[in-house]
Design a protein around this motif. Structure first.
Motif, PDB file in Angstrom:
ATOM      1  N   MET A 403      19.393  21.380  17.783  1.00  7.40           N
ATOM      2  CA  MET A 403      18.782  20.165  17.269  1.00  7.40           C
ATOM      3  C   MET A 403      17.301  20.131  17.601  1.00  7.40           C
ATOM      4  O   MET A 403      16.472  19.761  16.762  1.00  7.40           O
ATOM      5  CB  MET A 403      19.476  18.936  17.867  1.00  7.40           C
ATOM      6  CG  MET A 403      20.918  18.773  17.448  1.00  7.40           C
ATOM      7  SD  MET A 403      21.115  18.787  15.666  1.00  7.40           S
ATOM      8  CE  MET A 403      20.211  17.338  15.209  1.00  7.40           C
ATOM      9  N   GLU A 405      15.332  22.590  18.088  1.00  5.23           N
ATOM     10  CA  GLU A 405      14.628  23.554  17.257  1.00  5.23           C
ATOM     11  C   GLU A 405      14.459  23.026  15.839  1.00  5.23           C
ATOM     12  O   GLU A 405      13.414  23.185  15.211  1.00  5.23           O
ATOM     13  CB  GLU A 405      15.414  24.871  17.255  1.00  5.23           C
ATOM     14  CG  GLU A 405      14.755  25.974  16.476  1.00  5.23           C
ATOM     15  CD  GLU A 405      13.380  26.300  17.011  1.00  5.23           C
ATOM     16  OE1 GLU A 405      13.177  26.200  18.232  1.00  5.23           O
ATOM     17  OE2 GLU A 405      12.508  26.649  16.194  1.00  5.23           O
ATOM     18  N   LEU A 406      15.502  22.397  15.361  1.00  3.28           N
ATOM     19  CA  LEU A 406      15.430  21.865  14.012  1.00  3.28           C
ATOM     20  C   LEU A 406      14.371  20.788  13.899  1.00  3.28           C
ATOM     21  O   LEU A 406      13.633  20.714  12.915  1.00  3.28           O
ATOM     22  CB  LEU A 406      16.796  21.316  13.583  1.00  3.28           C
ATOM     23  CG  LEU A 406      17.808  22.387  13.214  1.00  3.28           C
ATOM     24  CD1 LEU A 406      19.169  21.770  12.943  1.00  3.28           C
ATOM     25  CD2 LEU A 406      17.331  23.156  12.006  1.00  3.28           C
ATOM     26  N   VAL A 411      13.267  19.310  10.524  1.00  2.00           N
ATOM     27  CA  VAL A 411      14.525  18.833   9.957  1.00  2.00           C
ATOM     28  C   VAL A 411      15.070  17.773  10.890  1.00  2.00           C
ATOM     29  O   VAL A 411      15.717  18.069  11.884  1.00  2.00           O
ATOM     30  CB  VAL A 411      15.550  19.978   9.828  1.00  2.00           C
ATOM     31  CG1 VAL A 411      16.846  19.460   9.240  1.00  2.00           C
ATOM     32  CG2 VAL A 411      14.982  21.093   8.976  1.00  2.00           C
ATOM     33  N   LYS A 413      17.260  15.327  10.437  1.00  2.00           N
ATOM     34  CA  LYS A 413      18.653  14.885  10.392  1.00  2.00           C
ATOM     35  C   LYS A 413      19.590  16.033  10.059  1.00  2.00           C
ATOM     36  O   LYS A 413      19.327  16.863   9.195  1.00  2.00           O
ATOM     37  CB  LYS A 413      18.803  13.808   9.311  1.00  2.00           C
ATOM     38  CG  LYS A 413      19.196  12.473   9.890  1.00  2.00           C
ATOM     39  CD  LYS A 413      19.403  11.387   8.859  1.00  2.00           C
ATOM     40  CE  LYS A 413      19.125  11.788   7.465  1.00  2.00           C
ATOM     41  NZ  LYS A 413      20.087  11.232   6.526  1.00  2.00           N
ATOM     42  N   VAL A 414      20.656  16.012  10.770  1.00  6.14           N
ATOM     43  CA  VAL A 414      21.673  17.026  10.498  1.00  6.14           C
ATOM     44  C   VAL A 414      23.021  16.327  10.435  1.00  6.14           C
ATOM     45  O   VAL A 414      23.406  15.673  11.377  1.00  6.14           O
ATOM     46  CB  VAL A 414      21.679  18.101  11.608  1.00  6.14           C
ATOM     47  CG1 VAL A 414      22.953  18.907  11.579  1.00  6.14           C
ATOM     48  CG2 VAL A 414      20.477  19.013  11.466  1.00  6.14           C
ATOM     49  N   PRO A 415      23.813  16.464   9.449  1.00  6.37           N
ATOM     50  CA  PRO A 415      23.523  17.224   8.244  1.00  6.37           C
ATOM     51  C   PRO A 415      22.547  16.502   7.345  1.00  6.37           C
ATOM     52  O   PRO A 415      22.520  15.291   7.315  1.00  6.37           O
ATOM     53  CB  PRO A 415      24.895  17.321   7.561  1.00  6.37           C
ATOM     54  CG  PRO A 415      25.653  16.147   8.066  1.00  6.37           C
ATOM     55  CD  PRO A 415      25.152  15.878   9.440  1.00  6.37           C
ATOM     56  N   PRO A 416      21.783  17.263   6.677  1.00  2.00           N
ATOM     57  CA  PRO A 416      20.816  16.652   5.769  1.00  2.00           C
ATOM     58  C   PRO A 416      21.552  15.916   4.672  1.00  2.00           C
ATOM     59  O   PRO A 416      22.664  16.268   4.304  1.00  2.00           O
ATOM     60  CB  PRO A 416      20.008  17.809   5.190  1.00  2.00           C
ATOM     61  CG  PRO A 416      20.586  19.043   5.759  1.00  2.00           C
ATOM     62  CD  PRO A 416      21.739  18.725   6.626  1.00  2.00           C
TER      63      PRO A 416
END
Lengths: 419, 96
Positions: A403, A405-406, A411, A413-416
């Motif tokens: 997270m 790193e994202l 990025v 939000k995961v999941p986008p």
């Protein structure tokens, strides 16, 4: 003195309906209904070891094979040797671990056959070894030896399934079976064995399923060119997730090589055999399944679903070891350039190997990379069945670091939301 | 919600492992996951990197075999062409 060791873990779950206790040396269960002798028998049942010096009928012995064939065979041999020798006492030792559930019948055998008191056995030292049944003899309790014929067993299984395996109580089973000459003991001990056997079966199924799963994954790679040899097996093997509850194991029948306990739905020819076939190789069982354990055969072109096993075994799925199918380093030309022959290497072979002369393009015939369809299929599978075990079992990354790193990559939000 | 992120990451992990069984490279994996599973390549790449960190040995060996197979691939192309040629030659012969 009847010395009963703590119950083995294999039997723990079998004890649902029967007495599940650890009995100290002098600690007898006190059944005021006068079945003390019976309960004593049970104690021994749950100690569950082999009595080395029993004279036993080979076929009864054969019934008791709960675990792998070799084990049982060896153990049985040991028993028989000891029986015939009728010499030393405790000898058998660890050999009988696998046959934990045989204890009860052996006890019954002992009752009717061997009567020589064995000094070392009489001692309280048991730690799970047989000693205790000695006292059984002296009690004079005779248990009629039950011959579990396939028919009898079938009725037993029916009754058990009617009640539910886990809830099956010997008394109820007895009622359902309606056979006079069976005592609750016989049923109880048989039930114990049955459950233990089922556990083994399930464990094996899980193993085999994970191999089949691997096989499927590889199979899809060649599925496009391989005529769906691997893909075709998809229906066969259940996607068992070893870490989760098993989905119903419907295609169980396909795992024929696992010795079946005369399950009514199984091949009738196996019924009379149940564990015996592991000791001697019976005709009904095809040779390959019994041999895949000891020596993985060379990759045969036939889409046997045991493929993955001998691919897996040498690769030894350990973290850090890539599990590639065997043929990875070897040629990708699995066969002469005859069109339509599916190579048993698990790479897709472009049927274009027999490309008509008209076709152009120096495109590589054998594509190292799998077809898009097989990849797509595999990905779709993972998406739809997230409970499946990881094919490689790599160590998962830490969620936080991913997270983090994202976030750095932008990025948030995961999941986008577009996923 | 940490949960959905964790399970999503697990999913991507799962998918990457599947790609690994196909001996795909990281880039191929990113493309495949994006195409078939709608997963942002950045995410794929990140998870891949993290996986690599956690499983260094595996990925090292993996990379080695990739190199090997790439090398083989070249000669395979040669061989494929050769075979193609043979086939077309033979059919030309039969035409005669």
């Amino acid at each position: 003195m009847l010395a009963v060791s703590p119950l083995r873990n294999t039997k723990d779950e079998n004890l649902g309906e029967t007495e599940s206790y650890s009995i100290g040396a002098s600690d007898f269960p006190d059944f005021s209904d006068g079945n003390l002798l019976d309960s004593i028998d049970f104690d021994d049942l749950f100690v569950g070891e082999m009595l080395p010096d029993l004279e036993m009928d080979p076929e009864i012995l054969a019934e008791f094979s709960v675990s792998g064939g070799e084990e049982s065979a060896n153990t049985k041999k040991e028993e028989e040797d000891k029986v015939s020798g009728s010499g030393s006492g405790s000898g058998s030792g660890s050999g009988f671990n696998s046959s934990s559930s045989r204890g009860e019948e052996i006890v019954s055998k002992r009752d009717e056959s061997v009567v020589n008191p064995r000094p070392p056995k009489q001692s309280d030292h048991h730690k799970g070894r047989k000693s205790s049944t000695q006292s059984k003899n002296s009690q004079g309790k005779r248990k009629v030896k039950v011959d579990w014929t396939p028919e009898l067993h079938r009725r037993f299984v029916q009754a058990v399934e009617q009640l539910g395996v886990d809830k099956a109580v010997p008394s109820r089973i007895l009622e359902l079976m309606g056979i006079d000459c069976l005592t609750r003991h016989n049923i109880a001990s048989h039930l114990q064995k049955y459950r233990s056997h089922r556990k083994h079966l399930l464990a094996r199924e899980a193993e085999a399923a994970s191999w089949s799963q691997r096989r499927q994954i590889y199979g899809t790679a060649s599925g496009g060119g391989g005529g769906g040899g691997g893909g075709g097996k998809r229906e066969m093997s259940p996607w068992l997730a070893p870490t989760m509850g098993f989905p119903p194991i419907t295609p169980m029948h396909h795992f024929r090589p696992l010795h079946v306990w005369g399950h009514p739905s199984m091949d009738q020819s196996l019924m009379p055999m149940w564990p015996k076939h592991l000791a001697h190789s019976p005709p009904p069982l095809p040779p390959p399944p019994t041999t895949w354990v000891p020596a993985p055969p060379p990759l045969p072109p036939d889409p046997s679903y045991w493929h993955p096993h001998h691919q897996r075994v040498p690769n030894a799925l350990t973290p850090g070891t890539p599990c590639f199918p065997q043929p990875l380093p070897t040629t990708r030309f699995a066969s002469p350039p005859v069109p339509g022959i599916p190579p048993h290497t698990l790479y897709k072979v472009d049927p274009g190997i027999g490309v008509p002369p008209g076709q152009s393009g120096p495109h590589p015939m054998l594509d190292f990379h799998p077809t898009k369809e097989s990849v797509d299929a595999a990905i779709g599978d993972v998406l739809s069945k997230p409970w499946l075990p990881l094919p490689l079992g790599l160590k998962p990354p830490s969620t936080d670091s991913v997270m983090g790193e994202l976030q750095r990559q932008g990025v948030p939000k995961v999941p986008p939301s577009c996923a | 919600m940490g949960d959905s992120s964790a399970s999503y990451i697990h999913l991507v992990h799962h998918l990457i492992e599947t790609c690994l069984t196909f001996h795909m490279t990281k880039e191929e994996c990113m493309e495949a996951l994006s195409k078939h599973a709608n997963i942002d390549p950045v995410i794929t790449s990140t998870v891949w990197n993290e996986l690599e960190k956690e499983n260094k040995e595996f990925f090292e060996t993996y990379a080695q075999s990739q190199r090997q197979s790439k090398a083989d691939l070249m000669s395979e192309e040669e061989t494929s062409r050769l075979i193609q040629k043979i086939i077309s030659d033979s059919s030309k012969d039969s035409d005669d």
